[in-house]
Design an enzyme around this catalytic site. Structure first.
Site, PDB file in Angstrom:
ATOM      1  N   SER A  69       0.990  -1.246   0.000  1.00 43.09           N
ATOM      2  CA  SER A  69       0.188  -0.010  -0.024  1.00 43.09           C
ATOM      3  C   SER A  69       0.895   1.273   0.020  1.00 43.09           C
ATOM      4  O   SER A  69       0.648   2.212  -0.780  1.00 43.09           O
ATOM      5  CB  SER A  69      -0.978  -0.029   1.087  1.00 43.09           C
TER       6      SER A  69
ATOM      7  N   THR B  49       0.734  -6.811   1.996  1.00 43.89           N
ATOM      8  CA  THR B  49       0.352  -7.685   2.933  1.00 43.89           C
ATOM      9  C   THR B  49      -1.399  -7.161   3.063  1.00 43.89           C
ATOM     10  O   THR B  49      -2.111  -8.097   3.159  1.00 43.89           O
ATOM     11  CB  THR B  49       0.689  -7.143   4.361  1.00 43.89           C
ATOM     12  N   CYS B  50      -1.871  -6.000   3.073  1.00 47.44           N
ATOM     13  CA  CYS B  50      -3.019  -5.541   3.141  1.00 47.44           C
ATOM     14  C   CYS B  50      -4.152  -6.424   2.049  1.00 47.44           C
ATOM     15  O   CYS B  50      -4.816  -6.979   2.455  1.00 47.44           O
ATOM     16  CB  CYS B  50      -3.335  -4.081   2.945  1.00 47.44           C
TER      17      CYS B  50
ATOM     18  N   CYS C 213      -5.483  -7.350   5.611  1.00 47.92           N
ATOM     19  CA  CYS C 213      -7.002  -6.728   5.715  1.00 47.92           C
ATOM     20  C   CYS C 213      -7.776  -7.087   4.761  1.00 47.92           C
ATOM     21  O   CYS C 213      -9.150  -7.526   5.110  1.00 47.92           O
ATOM     22  CB  CYS C 213      -6.788  -5.136   5.475  1.00 47.92           C
TER      23      CYS C 213
ATOM     24  N   LYS D 106      -8.849 -11.060   4.840  1.00 49.63           N
ATOM     25  CA  LYS D 106      -9.119 -11.184   6.198  1.00 49.63           C
ATOM     26  C   LYS D 106     -10.577 -10.615   6.501  1.00 49.63           C
ATOM     27  O   LYS D 106     -11.449 -11.590   7.110  1.00 49.63           O
ATOM     28  CB  LYS D 106      -8.391 -10.452   7.238  1.00 49.63           C
TER      29      LYS D 106
ATOM     30  N   GLY E  96      -2.789 -12.469  21.868  1.00 55.52           N
ATOM     31  CA  GLY E  96      -4.084 -11.721  22.221  1.00 55.52           C
ATOM     32  C   GLY E  96      -4.015 -10.437  21.671  1.00 55.52           C
ATOM     33  O   GLY E  96      -4.983  -9.498  21.986  1.00 55.52           O
TER      34      GLY E  96
ATOM     35  N   GLU F 231      -9.149 -11.647  15.475  1.00 59.55           N
ATOM     36  CA  GLU F 231      -9.661 -11.662  14.560  1.00 59.55           C
ATOM     37  C   GLU F 231      -9.827 -12.943  13.885  1.00 59.55           C
ATOM     38  O   GLU F 231     -10.649 -13.586  13.393  1.00 59.55           O
ATOM     39  CB  GLU F 231      -8.941 -10.812  13.425  1.00 59.55           C
TER      40      GLU F 231
ATOM     41  N   ARG G 175      -4.086  -5.958  24.793  1.00 56.54           N
ATOM     42  CA  ARG G 175      -3.330  -4.912  25.765  1.00 56.54           C
ATOM     43  C   ARG G 175      -2.982  -3.897  24.825  1.00 56.54           C
ATOM     44  O   ARG G 175      -2.960  -3.692  23.748  1.00 56.54           O
ATOM     45  CB  ARG G 175      -2.040  -5.731  26.037  1.00 56.54           C
TER      46      ARG G 175
ATOM     47  N   GLY H 252       2.748 -11.212  16.912  1.00 58.68           N
ATOM     48  CA  GLY H 252       3.293  -9.911  16.514  1.00 58.68           C
ATOM     49  C   GLY H 252       3.794  -9.999  15.204  1.00 58.68           C
ATOM     50  O   GLY H 252       4.118 -11.098  14.641  1.00 58.68           O
TER      51      GLY H 252
ATOM     52  N   ALA I 155      -9.734  -0.344  14.237  1.00 61.29           N
ATOM     53  CA  ALA I 155     -10.875  -1.351  14.502  1.00 61.29           C
ATOM     54  C   ALA I 155     -10.110  -2.698  14.598  1.00 61.29           C
ATOM     55  O   ALA I 155      -8.970  -2.780  13.611  1.00 61.29           O
ATOM     56  CB  ALA I 155     -11.762  -1.220  13.325  1.00 61.29           C
TER      57      ALA I 155
ATOM     58  N   HIS J  86     -32.386   7.734  14.933  1.00 58.78           N
ATOM     59  CA  HIS J  86     -32.973   6.630  15.642  1.00 58.78           C
ATOM     60  C   HIS J  86     -33.826   5.729  14.908  1.00 58.78           C
ATOM     61  O   HIS J  86     -34.368   6.080  14.006  1.00 58.78           O
ATOM     62  CB  HIS J  86     -33.992   7.357  16.895  1.00 58.78           C
TER      63      HIS J  86
HETATM   64  P1  NDP Z   1      -0.010  -7.373  18.102  1.00 57.35           P
HETATM   65  O1  NDP Z   1       1.242  -6.727  18.435  1.00 57.35           O
HETATM   66  O2  NDP Z   1      -1.344  -6.777  17.995  1.00 57.35           O
HETATM   67  O3  NDP Z   1      -0.298  -8.431  19.298  1.00 57.35           O
HETATM   68  C1  NDP Z   1       0.659  -9.679  19.538  1.00 57.35           C
HETATM   69  C2  NDP Z   1       0.149 -10.657  20.354  1.00 57.35           C
HETATM   70  O4  NDP Z   1       1.027 -11.643  20.832  1.00 57.35           O
HETATM   71  C3  NDP Z   1       0.091  -9.765  21.801  1.00 57.35           C
HETATM   72  O5  NDP Z   1      -1.149 -10.397  22.554  1.00 57.35           O
HETATM   73  C4  NDP Z   1       1.376 -10.266  22.552  1.00 57.35           C
HETATM   74  O6  NDP Z   1       1.426 -10.521  23.927  1.00 57.35           O
HETATM   75  C5  NDP Z   1       1.616 -11.651  22.118  1.00 57.35           C
HETATM   76  N1  NDP Z   1       3.002 -12.085  21.894  1.00 57.35           N
HETATM   77  C6  NDP Z   1       4.180 -11.339  21.638  1.00 57.35           C
HETATM   78  N2  NDP Z   1       5.155 -12.154  21.572  1.00 57.35           N
HETATM   79  C7  NDP Z   1       4.795 -13.187  22.175  1.00 57.35           C
HETATM   80  C8  NDP Z   1       5.214 -14.554  22.449  1.00 57.35           C
HETATM   81  N3  NDP Z   1       6.827 -14.740  22.104  1.00 57.35           N
HETATM   82  N4  NDP Z   1       4.525 -15.584  23.146  1.00 57.35           N
HETATM   83  C9  NDP Z   1       3.490 -15.286  23.273  1.00 57.35           C
HETATM   84  N5  NDP Z   1       2.725 -14.342  23.031  1.00 57.35           N
HETATM   85  C10 NDP Z   1       3.312 -13.313  22.223  1.00 57.35           C
HETATM   86  O7  NDP Z   1       0.369  -8.110  16.772  1.00 57.35           O
HETATM   87  P2  NDP Z   1      -0.491  -9.045  15.759  1.00 57.35           P
HETATM   88  O8  NDP Z   1       0.276  -9.776  15.209  1.00 57.35           O
HETATM   89  O9  NDP Z   1      -2.166  -9.150  16.118  1.00 57.35           O
HETATM   90  O10 NDP Z   1      -0.572  -7.575  14.664  1.00 57.35           O
HETATM   91  C11 NDP Z   1       0.485  -6.916  14.124  1.00 57.35           C
HETATM   92  C12 NDP Z   1      -0.001  -5.561  13.876  1.00 57.35           C
HETATM   93  O11 NDP Z   1      -0.590  -5.644  12.366  1.00 57.35           O
HETATM   94  C13 NDP Z   1      -0.923  -4.855  14.879  1.00 57.35           C
HETATM   95  O12 NDP Z   1      -0.315  -4.230  15.829  1.00 57.35           O
HETATM   96  C14 NDP Z   1      -1.630  -3.892  14.025  1.00 57.35           C
HETATM   97  O13 NDP Z   1      -0.918  -2.766  13.874  1.00 57.35           O
HETATM   98  C15 NDP Z   1      -1.523  -4.732  12.503  1.00 57.35           C
HETATM   99  N6  NDP Z   1      -3.053  -5.081  12.343  1.00 57.35           N
HETATM  100  C16 NDP Z   1      -4.345  -4.401  12.377  1.00 57.35           C
HETATM  101  C17 NDP Z   1      -5.278  -5.055  11.941  1.00 57.35           C
HETATM  102  C18 NDP Z   1      -6.542  -4.200  11.879  1.00 57.35           C
HETATM  103  O14 NDP Z   1      -6.287  -2.775  11.843  1.00 57.35           O
HETATM  104  N7  NDP Z   1      -7.737  -4.486  12.103  1.00 57.35           N
HETATM  105  C19 NDP Z   1      -5.529  -6.288  11.561  1.00 57.35           C
HETATM  106  C20 NDP Z   1      -4.361  -7.085  11.962  1.00 57.35           C
HETATM  107  C21 NDP Z   1      -3.150  -6.390  11.989  1.00 57.35           C
HETATM  108  P3  NDP Z   1       1.493  -9.141  24.672  1.00 57.35           P
HETATM  109  O15 NDP Z   1       0.197  -8.319  24.619  1.00 57.35           O
HETATM  110  O16 NDP Z   1       1.449  -9.656  26.119  1.00 57.35           O
HETATM  111  O17 NDP Z   1       2.743  -8.297  24.163  1.00 57.35           O
END
Ligand code: NDP
Length: 457
Positions: free
Chosen positions: A15, A42-43, A48, A51, A175, A181, A204, A265, A344, A439
């Site tokens: 993008s 990716t998107c 996105c 998904k 999480g 999702e 978080r 992540g 979102a 409404h």
């Molecule tokens: P996130 O950073 O949102 O979440 C990663 C999750 O993995 C967290 O819950 C984290 O825990 C956990 N985690 C990280 N490392 C480990 C580990 N070694 N062992 C166990 N758990 C772990 O990443 P995502 O991969 O979900 O998404 C990446 C990014 O992509 C998002 O941050 C967002 O910016 C983007 N995205 C946006 C979307 C949208 O706009 N709808 C949809 C999908 C992705 P903890 O909380 O404890 O750190």
């Protein structure tokens, strides 16, 4: 004067890269772009867009159930994963074609090859070598898979988009955005889903009320929530099933499933690009370090999108690409405005959020007014579904300005996109209240919230 093959060479056809290259070309620059996979990034290809198509598919499960109370009789619905995959693939191929034609129409030369910097003006592209006055790195990010025994049997969201069959039992690890999702997607298609998260409540960083509401709804929907757990190992059985050892502080649990999806992540794609060798500074997490004009530590090298690890969101990458190209090849200098970005999560129910969380608002403003509601949506008075909608406004006590708006519930992303304009514009609670409601909607709550709780830091 030194001459180059291109005024701008972009590495990465997602993008951010595509937008930057088209804008620069439109401003008269000679532009080349390298993409070694499929144009769209990716998107479009494995993020996105597919998904969201999967999320639509998943929603039908509850819709069929809810329809009964409205007088509809639906025979036992059945779901065909191959049909969804084929239709999704066709749509993604169509979008990829559009992206390619947009580049062609803008006279951007596409190199279907991997690119690597040889020096700050020279790029190896496949077997070719090209030079450019300005270089833009827009290589995105990649899922991070932790090094645990058996990780080779696990998948990330990339592979989840390509699974030949729908797994009957799925473990989703993480999480964050992608975890909740995909958990919702798999459940909607009919899989039994366990979510393993190392913390105690999903999402978080989001407002606490969003987190608590979503987690309560996930529990009601029958997800097996393994909070406070980590995956210790994954073993593949001779019959293909995966045996997962999940550990909490106090217990060990053996879980049998058919797919383990890690959503733990994403990391910036900066390896093997020759960036450090060209003098480009990276941050500790491997992102390209840039200033507000997306310029790296090397004057003619820029970076936009997920590779900079600012906000890993498509619309942000597009804005960064547009601002970079306009600044470098046009006559206006545009820094990227990263303030108050709405986002979102397409979980079930979905989440929409803009502005500050209650915690962040308290830290920054000292005293805030909280307006919150929690209700059963009109649709579910008949359907009987036990699903709550939560909406919340955070208001600066002194100025009355709305600092944050948060929602969990049907259509939250659509609602918050509109509310985001008001929060970005700095409107006050009084101005929200002066807006006539529509409404009956859920969104009308945002302009009719009366009950206030004042909180001080
Ligand atoms: P996130 O950073 O949102 O979440 C990663 C999750 O993995 C967290 O819950 C984290 O825990 C956990 N985690 C990280 N490392 C480990 C580990 N070694 N062992 C166990 N758990 C772990 O990443 P995502 O991969 O979900 O998404 C990446 C990014 O992509 C998002 O941050 C967002 O910016 C983007 N995205 C946006 C979307 C949208 O706009 N709808 C949809 C999908 C992705 P903890 O909380 O404890 O750190």
């Amino acid at each position: 004067m030194e001459t180059y093959d291109y005024d701008l060479f972009v590495i990465g056809g997602g993008s951010g890269g595509v937008r930057a290259s088209r804008v620069a070309a439109g401003l008269g620059a000679r532009v080349g772009i390298a993409e070694d996979y499929r144009v769209g990034g990716t998107c479009v290809i494995r993020g996105c867009v597919p998904k969201k198509l999967f999320v639509y598919a998943a929603h039908f499960r509850d819709d069929f159930e809810d329809a009964r109370a409205y007088g509809w009789t639906v025979d036992e619905p059945s779901f065909s994963w191959p049909t969804l995959m084929a239709n999704k693939d066709r749509e993604i191929a169509r979008l990829e074609g559009i992206y390619g034609r947009l580049l062609e129409g803008s006279k951007v030369k596409l190199h279907k090859a991997r690119a690597r910097l040889l020096d700050r003006h020279t790029i190896a592209v496949g077997t070719d070598k090209v030079t450019a006055k300005t270089i833009l790195v827009a290589t995105g990010g990649w899922p991070v898979m932790p090094a645990i025994p058996g990780i080779e049997h696990c998948i990330s969201s990339n592979e989840a988009f390509e699974l030949p069959d729908l797994p009957r039992r799925v473990l989703v690890v993480g999480g964050g955005y992608i975890a909740v999702e995909f958990a919702g997607i798999f459940r909607g298609m009919g899989s039994q889903v366990t979510i393993s998260y190392r913390g105690d409540c999903v999402l978080r960083g989001f407002d606490q009320d969003i987190r608590a509401t979503l987690q309560a709804e996930l529990a009601k929907k029958g997800f097996d929530l393994a909070m406070g757990s980590v995956v210790e190992s994954v073993v593949k059985q001779p019959n293909g099933a995966l045996s997962v050892t999940l550990c909490t502080d106090t217990a060990t649990r053996l879980l049998e499933c058919d797919a383990v999806t890690f959503a733990t992540g994403r990391a910036p794609n900066t390896a093997k690009l020759g960036l450090r060798e060209a003098g480009v500074e990276l941050t500790q997490d491997g992102a390209v370090r840039v200033n507000e004009f997306s310029r790296s530590s090397v004057e003619n090298i820029f970076a936009v999108g997920d590779v900079t690890n600012r906000y890993a969101l498509t619309p942000v990458a597009i804005r960064e690409g547009q601002a970079f190209a306009t600044t470098e090849f046009g006559s206006t200098r545009i820094p990227v405005d990263h303030a108050t970005i709405a986002s979102a999560v397409f979980s079930q129910p979905p989440v929409g959020t803009v502005g500050l969380t209650e915690e962040a608002a308290l830290k920054r403003h000292g005293t805030v007014d909280i307006y919150k509601t929690d209700f059963k949506a009109l649709k579910h008075t008949l359907s009987g579904r036990d699903e709550r909608t939560m909406m919340k406004l955070i208001v600066d006590t002194k100025s009355g300005r709305v600092l944050g708006a948060h929602m969990v519930g049907a259509d939250a992303p659509e609602v918050i996109q509109g509310i985001g304009i008001a929060v970005k514009a700095g409107l006050t609670k009084a101005q929200f209240d002066a807006t006539c409601a529509i409404h009956p909607t859920a969104a009308e709550e945002f302009v009719t919230l009366k009950e206030k709780r004042t909180v001080a830091a």
